[in-house]
Each structure stands twice: as C-alpha cells, then as structure tokens.
Design a protein around this motif. Structure first.
Motif, PDB file in Angstrom:
ATOM      1  N   LEU A  23       6.461  -2.406  -9.039  1.00 36.86           N
ATOM      2  CA  LEU A  23       6.703  -3.390 -10.089  1.00 36.86           C
ATOM      3  C   LEU A  23       5.514  -4.336 -10.250  1.00 36.86           C
ATOM      4  O   LEU A  23       5.216  -4.803 -11.350  1.00 36.86           O
ATOM      5  N   PHE A  24       4.836  -4.624  -9.155  1.00 34.02           N
ATOM      6  CA  PHE A  24       3.667  -5.503  -9.217  1.00 34.02           C
ATOM      7  C   PHE A  24       2.401  -4.733  -9.568  1.00 34.02           C
ATOM      8  O   PHE A  24       1.568  -5.210 -10.346  1.00 34.02           O
ATOM      9  N   TYR A  25       2.275  -3.536  -9.044  1.00 29.81           N
ATOM     10  CA  TYR A  25       1.053  -2.767  -9.296  1.00 29.81           C
ATOM     11  C   TYR A  25       0.999  -2.261 -10.729  1.00 29.81           C
ATOM     12  O   TYR A  25      -0.067  -2.279 -11.369  1.00 29.81           O
ATOM     13  N   SER A  26       2.116  -1.832 -11.293  1.00 30.58           N
ATOM     14  CA  SER A  26       2.126  -1.257 -12.638  1.00 30.58           C
ATOM     15  C   SER A  26       1.697  -2.261 -13.700  1.00 30.58           C
ATOM     16  O   SER A  26       1.098  -1.888 -14.706  1.00 30.58           O
ATOM     17  N   VAL A  27       2.014  -3.524 -13.483  1.00 28.23           N
ATOM     18  CA  VAL A  27       1.689  -4.528 -14.493  1.00 28.23           C
ATOM     19  C   VAL A  27       0.308  -5.143 -14.300  1.00 28.23           C
ATOM     20  O   VAL A  27      -0.174  -5.880 -15.164  1.00 28.23           O
ATOM     21  N   ASP A  28      -0.345  -4.839 -13.171  1.00 26.66           N
ATOM     22  CA  ASP A  28      -1.712  -5.316 -12.945  1.00 26.66           C
ATOM     23  C   ASP A  28      -2.387  -4.390 -11.948  1.00 26.66           C
ATOM     24  O   ASP A  28      -2.341  -4.601 -10.743  1.00 26.66           O
ATOM     25  N   THR A  29      -3.001  -3.340 -12.472  1.00 27.78           N
ATOM     26  CA  THR A  29      -3.614  -2.329 -11.607  1.00 27.78           C
ATOM     27  C   THR A  29      -4.897  -2.820 -10.947  1.00 27.78           C
ATOM     28  O   THR A  29      -5.500  -2.088 -10.160  1.00 27.78           O
ATOM     29  N   THR A  30      -5.313  -4.040 -11.274  1.00 29.98           N
ATOM     30  CA  THR A  30      -6.450  -4.648 -10.571  1.00 29.98           C
ATOM     31  C   THR A  30      -5.996  -5.449  -9.353  1.00 29.98           C
ATOM     32  O   THR A  30      -6.824  -5.944  -8.595  1.00 29.98           O
ATOM     33  N   ASP A  31      -4.683  -5.580  -9.165  1.00 32.22           N
ATOM     34  CA  ASP A  31      -4.118  -6.368  -8.060  1.00 32.22           C
ATOM     35  C   ASP A  31      -4.217  -5.558  -6.764  1.00 32.22           C
ATOM     36  O   ASP A  31      -3.426  -4.636  -6.521  1.00 32.22           O
ATOM     37  N   GLN A  32      -5.174  -5.899  -5.924  1.00 34.90           N
ATOM     38  CA  GLN A  32      -5.422  -5.126  -4.714  1.00 34.90           C
ATOM     39  C   GLN A  32      -4.319  -5.313  -3.667  1.00 34.90           C
ATOM     40  O   GLN A  32      -4.082  -4.418  -2.849  1.00 34.90           O
ATOM     41  N   VAL A  33      -3.671  -6.458  -3.673  1.00 35.19           N
ATOM     42  CA  VAL A  33      -2.552  -6.664  -2.751  1.00 35.19           C
ATOM     43  C   VAL A  33      -1.411  -5.713  -3.104  1.00 35.19           C
ATOM     44  O   VAL A  33      -0.808  -5.077  -2.227  1.00 35.19           O
ATOM     45  N   ALA A  34      -1.120  -5.616  -4.399  1.00 35.00           N
ATOM     46  CA  ALA A  34      -0.076  -4.699  -4.845  1.00 35.00           C
ATOM     47  C   ALA A  34      -0.464  -3.251  -4.552  1.00 35.00           C
ATOM     48  O   ALA A  34       0.389  -2.443  -4.148  1.00 35.00           O
ATOM     49  N   LYS A  35      -1.735  -2.921  -4.758  1.00 36.84           N
ATOM     50  CA  LYS A  35      -2.201  -1.561  -4.467  1.00 36.84           C
ATOM     51  C   LYS A  35      -2.022  -1.248  -2.986  1.00 36.84           C
ATOM     52  O   LYS A  35      -1.612  -0.136  -2.616  1.00 36.84           O
ATOM     53  N   ALA A  36      -2.307  -2.222  -2.124  1.00 35.10           N
ATOM     54  CA  ALA A  36      -2.132  -2.004  -0.686  1.00 35.10           C
ATOM     55  C   ALA A  36      -0.663  -1.767  -0.343  1.00 35.10           C
ATOM     56  O   ALA A  36      -0.338  -0.923   0.500  1.00 35.10           O
ATOM     57  N   LYS A  37       0.231  -2.500  -1.016  1.00 34.10           N
ATOM     58  CA  LYS A  37       1.665  -2.277  -0.793  1.00 34.10           C
ATOM     59  C   LYS A  37       2.046  -0.847  -1.172  1.00 34.10           C
ATOM     60  O   LYS A  37       2.805  -0.172  -0.454  1.00 34.10           O
TER      61      LYS A  37
END
Length: 605
Positions: A82-96
């Motif tokens: 839910l966090f990564y899909s809306v901001d694919t530049t979010d590295q914290v979300a990518k790590a999750k």
C-alpha cells in the motif's frame, strides 16, 4: 483534484483521497511486530513433514496451519504494498516489500512437502478420510485439483527449491517496474500554444485523450521514447522472465510455458488459440471503426496517438463523487446487498487511493487479501475513462470481497481466467445505465468513445500482446535470443497486421509497446484473459439486464465462489461457456453495434 500540468508529490495528497492502510495494521510498529512473529512461526509447519499419512486429524492440522500462514503473510504483503505502490521512490516501503517477499519465499519452501505427501497418501484414501471428517471434507476441491496436477507436482525436495527461488525469480519484473515507475524520466508533453504538460505514469492516459493533437502526439512519442531509450535493459529483464517461465514448465513436466500457465488454472490451451483466431478474424470491425474515426476527425491519416482523440468538443468533467453515483446506480441490478457495500467502500471506508502523484504506480488495480479491505489504486483524472476504470476495479474488489465473505482461506483466491469477468461486467452495466439515461448526442458519442477505448485495450491490444507472449516463449523454448530488436520486431509485425492500412505504422514506437505493459508481460500468459473476460462479462451482463430467471443470483454465486470451483465451471454456473467461440463472437457483435451507433450519431451532427 489534479490536472495534467501539476502532479503533486505524495506528501501533498489529501489524506481523505488516499487508501486507509490502518485497516490492515494500525502502524509500522505493529506491522514490524507481526512480521517478526510470523518469521519465527514459519518453521512450525515443518512439524508435520513426513506425518500427513498418519490420519485425517494430522492432515487437517497441517492444512489449517498452512492456511493460517497464507492469511498472515498476505496481510503483511498488502500493508507494505500500500505504501510502495503509491510512491515507488520510497525506499523504506521498498525494503518492507523485499522483507515480505523473503519470508513468503521461506513459507513456500517450508510447506513444499504438503502436496507431494497428499499425493503419496492416495486419493482413494483421501476420499475415505473426507467421509469420516467433515472439516477435512471442505478441502475436497483442493484435493481434486492436486489430483489433476499430480503429474506436475515434484518431490518435496524439488518443491522446496522451487519455493526458495520464488523471491529471486521476481527480480526481473521488479527491476522493470522500478525502472518504469521510479527511475524513468518522461519529457513534458506540449500543447499547440507551447504550454508544457507534465508527463507521468499517472497522466499519460489523460494526455492521449486531449483534443489538442500536439498534446497527444508529444505525450505518446515522449512516453514511448523514454522506454525506447532503455529498451536493452527492459529486453534483458523480459528475456530473463521468459527463461524462468520455460524453466518452471520443464521442471514441472509441461510441454510448453503456455501449457504450464493454463494448466495451473485448469484451462485447455485450445481456449487460448481459439480466442486469438477469433480476434484476428474480426480485425475488419476495427478497421471500419478507425476509418470512421479518421473521417470524423477530418484527418488524411490516423496515427496511434489519434485513436483516443475526442470526437466532440464538449469535454465531460466527472468529479470522483459523481462517478461513484453513476457507478452505484448502474450496478443496481445486482441489488442493495452489492451496492451498499460498494458505495461505503468507495466513499467512506477509503478503499481507494484516488488521484495521481509523483512516483505512483501506473494505471489502476485492485488489491487485498482475506482479512483486509479490497483496495483500489487509481490515477483518477475526472473524465469518463477514469469513471469507467473505477467501475472496472470495483468489479475486482467486490469479487474479492464476496469471495472472502463466503469462502475459507483455501479458496479465498480465484483464477486469473475469471478475474477479468467481474471487472468488465461492471463496466457493461454502468455503460448500459448511462446509454439509457442521457440521450445528449455529445454524451452518447463520449460514452461510445469510452467503450471503444476499453474494447481497444482488452479486445485488440491484449490479444496482440498474447500473440507476442506466445511467440517469445516459443523462441525461448528453442533457445533463441530475445534482444530488444527481436522483441520490437515481433511486436511491430503483430500491430501492423492488426491495424491494417487504417493506422499509420510507427515501427519503433509500436514495437516498444511490450515495455509499456511491464506488469502484464511478467504475469505469465495473463493478458489473453482480458479478452476472454470482456467476452464472458458482456454475455452475463446481457442476461442480468434482460431479467433472465436466476441470472442475478447465479452471477452473485459466481462472485462468491472463489476457487471452490474450477474457472470454467464457475463461469458455467454464472451462465456462459467459454470453451465455445460464441461469447467472443457475440462480444464482437457488441463492438460492431457501437460502431453502428457512432456512425449514426456522427451522421446526425
């Protein structure tokens, strides 16, 4: 509200316009605790390894624990996504996301012994155990499916290895996705008067429907050229994915990657080939539409970027809340039980992440898991195309919602073959409602344009991508190289046949189309099901709208079935036989009727 010229950052989006992740986990800290607890509990499934033949109680305990793991890891994944899909530049979300995929891979490896041991028990014994144990009997359809696939289930050791490599095998598609959603720079589109319009994954759909031909041309060309500039990297990613599909097919003793992909869903390969042949036979209907479109626009030549050019000067502005009203009214034939849940999800429970923002994933999709809401990602642009896309994704979400409400975890997913039926069914019902309630010629033309745009994507583009997919997998099976030049050449040749003489060829930009459908090309033989889905959807919608006896009840039963029935059987329950070419032919008759209606409307202007 957002416009093509100004796309906000994620931090600038109003909370009310975003989906509510707290319905999955209240906070990141809660998610972290759940992930840690889950990671420690994965190995507990191994206590049952080598013991399933002890009796029905042990087998049931193992299956129940496997279901519990499946439900827990699904919620962990959805929260991260839910966090990564809306901001694919979010590295914290990518790590999750990476962490969840890692534990999911471990889960698949740890539970890999289950199906080989079920086969070893013997299906006659399993039937006897089900007769003795009512709780075990609910796994009957699952056992039947394992029996059907038993020639393709390997030893526990091989299945464990296949589970362990699942995370690594996702790298090709995730690399392509990161490149297109996060790293790719798209030059701005330009209007005739020199205005710059920001081009992103979230605005490309709006720009190619702009009445200004220069906006459409520059948007289409700049979007395509950005992918062309990275064609070699993207081609390597796709070629790697093809090799993985071929590898999996061979390991599981399938004759081809196509047979493996369709076999998993219990779909005969004849359904695929029959669809492609029927679509190609009906290309003249498309040629007639493009000829009519060129004449209506007053152009000497029709380019790809003209395919969605508006045919009226009256632009429909459809705010999100009005779109919801139209959709809910259009879905009334399914009853209050359906529409009340849908309306609450769209307006109150924040199922939907509504508007574009920088870094947001392209297009739209429905997501979720048993135990979560059925979330919807949109890039809503206040137009009729966005309204229709919202209806489409709501169809997926309500399919999931009703499945989760009525099925145990083991049947809480459904095959890709039925997935696109519910989505296109919603569009058909909403379109019917709007055709019947607004007779304004400009509105009717705009509605036909939306319908034709939807059919163009699902009944023209997707079958061409399916042919492309078959060709590249067959080449991969023969060990032939899949370079960017090879992929682009195959793609262009297929489009040249489909568009015929009516659309100006553009070898490079038509050829790179495969790269602009990154999420679809990596979902093994998924795209053909858009075409079968839209055909089945229109057949079922016709029955519901005509008030055929039990049509509504049977359709709702289909939505509630999940994977408790084989896909073709679920559709037969709903009222359509997709082993026949007739539903596809009937959908082309619907397509031709839209062309007839458009011709009449344009002639009366």
């Amino acid at each position: 509200m957002t416009t093509a010229a100004t796309v906000p950052s994620r931090q600038e989006v109003a909370l009310a316009d975003t989906w509510d992740a707290t319905k999955v986990f209240a906070s990141d800290a809660e998610w972290e605790q759940a992930l840690d607890a889950y990671a420690q509990s994965i190995a507990d499934i191994e206590q049952y390894q080598g013991r399933l033949a002890e009796g029905p109680a042990t087998l049931l305990a193992a299956l129940n624990y496997s279901d519990q793991l499946n439900e827990r890891v699904g919620k962990l994944y959805i929260y991260a996504s839910l966090f990564y899909s809306v901001d694919t530049t979010d590295q914290v979300a990518k790590a999750k996301m990476d962490r969840v995929l890692g534990v999911y891979s471990r889960t698949m490896a740890s539970s890999a012994f289950i199906e080989p041991e079920i086969i070893a028990i013997g299906f006659a014994t399993l039937k006897q155990w089900q007769a003795e144990n009512a709780d075990l009997a609910r796994y009957g359809q699952y056992f039947h499916d394992v029996e059907r696939r038993q020639a393709h289930v390997r030893s526990a050791e091989v299945e464990q290895v296949l589970g362990l490599v699942s995370d690594a095998f996702d790298s090709a598609s995730s690399t392509h996705r990161i490149l297109t959603d996060a790293d790719l720079a798209y030059p701005a589109a330009h209007s005739t008067n020199g205005l710059e319009l920001e081009l992103t994954q979230g605005t490309i759909g709006l720009l190619v429907t702009d009445p200004d031909r220069e906006v459409r041309r520059t948007a289409f060309e700049n979007y395509s050229d950005a992918h062309l500039a990275n064609k070699n990297t993207m081609a390597n990613c796709l070629a790697t994915c093809v090799k993985q599909h071929v590898f999996n097919a061979r390991v599981r003793n399938y004759s081809s990657a196509l047979a493996a992909a369709l076999g998993e869903n219990n779909i005969p390969t004849d359904v695929f080939h029959q669809l492609v042949a029927t679509v190609r036979k009906n290309y003249p209907t498309w040629h007639r539409y493009w000829r009519l479109r060129r004449q209506a626009l007053g152009y000497d030549q029709l380019h790809v970027y003209d395919i969605k050019a508006p045919l009226t000067t009256k632009k429909l502005e459809i705010p999100y809340t009005e779109a919801v009203d139209w959709i809910i009214t259009g879905m009334q034939p399914l009853g209050e039980g359906y529409t009340s849940v849908a309306k609450r999800g769209l307006l109150e429970d924040r199922w939907v992440d509504i508007y574009p923002n920088k870094g947001k994933s392209a297009g739209a999709f429905s997501s979720g898991w048993k135990g979560t809401p059925p979330y919807i990602l949109m890039n809503y642009n206040n137009d009729i195309f966005g309204m229709s896309t919202l209806a489409h994704e709501l169809g997926h979400s309500m399919h999931s919602y009703l499945t989760w409400q009525n099925q145990p975890t083991i049947y809480s997913n459904y095959g890709l073959f039925v997935a696109e039926v519910a989505s296109n069914f919603n569009q058909a019902l909403v379109r019917n409602h709007l055709f019947n309630t607004n007779q304004d010629p400009d509105f009717q033309i705009a509605l036909i344009e939306e319908a034709m745009s939807n059919f163009h994507r699902y009944f023209f583009i997707m079958p061409i991508l399916a042919q492309f997919e078959l060709e590249i997998h067959e080449r991969g099976q023969r060990g032939e190289p899949l370079t960017a030049a090879t992929l682009n050449g195959i793609m262009f040749d297929l489009f040249r046949e489909g568009y015929g003489e009516e659309v100006v060829p553009d070898a490079d930009r038509m050829g790179i189309t495969w790269a602009t459908f990154s999420g679809h090309m990596y979902a093994n033989f998924y795209v053909y099901q858009y075409a079968t889905g839209i055909a089945a959807a229109h057949a079922l919608a016709e029955g519901v709208l005509a008030g055929k006896p039990d049509a509504q009840a049977n359709y709702l039963a289909f939505l509630s079935a999940g994977s408790s029935l084989a896909p073709l059987d679920a559709l037969k329950l709903a009222g359509v036989d997709m082993t026949s070419a007739e539903p596809v032919e009937a959908a082309f008759r619907v397509l031709a009727s839209y062309v007839d209606r458009l011709e009449q409307l344009l002639g009366n202007q």
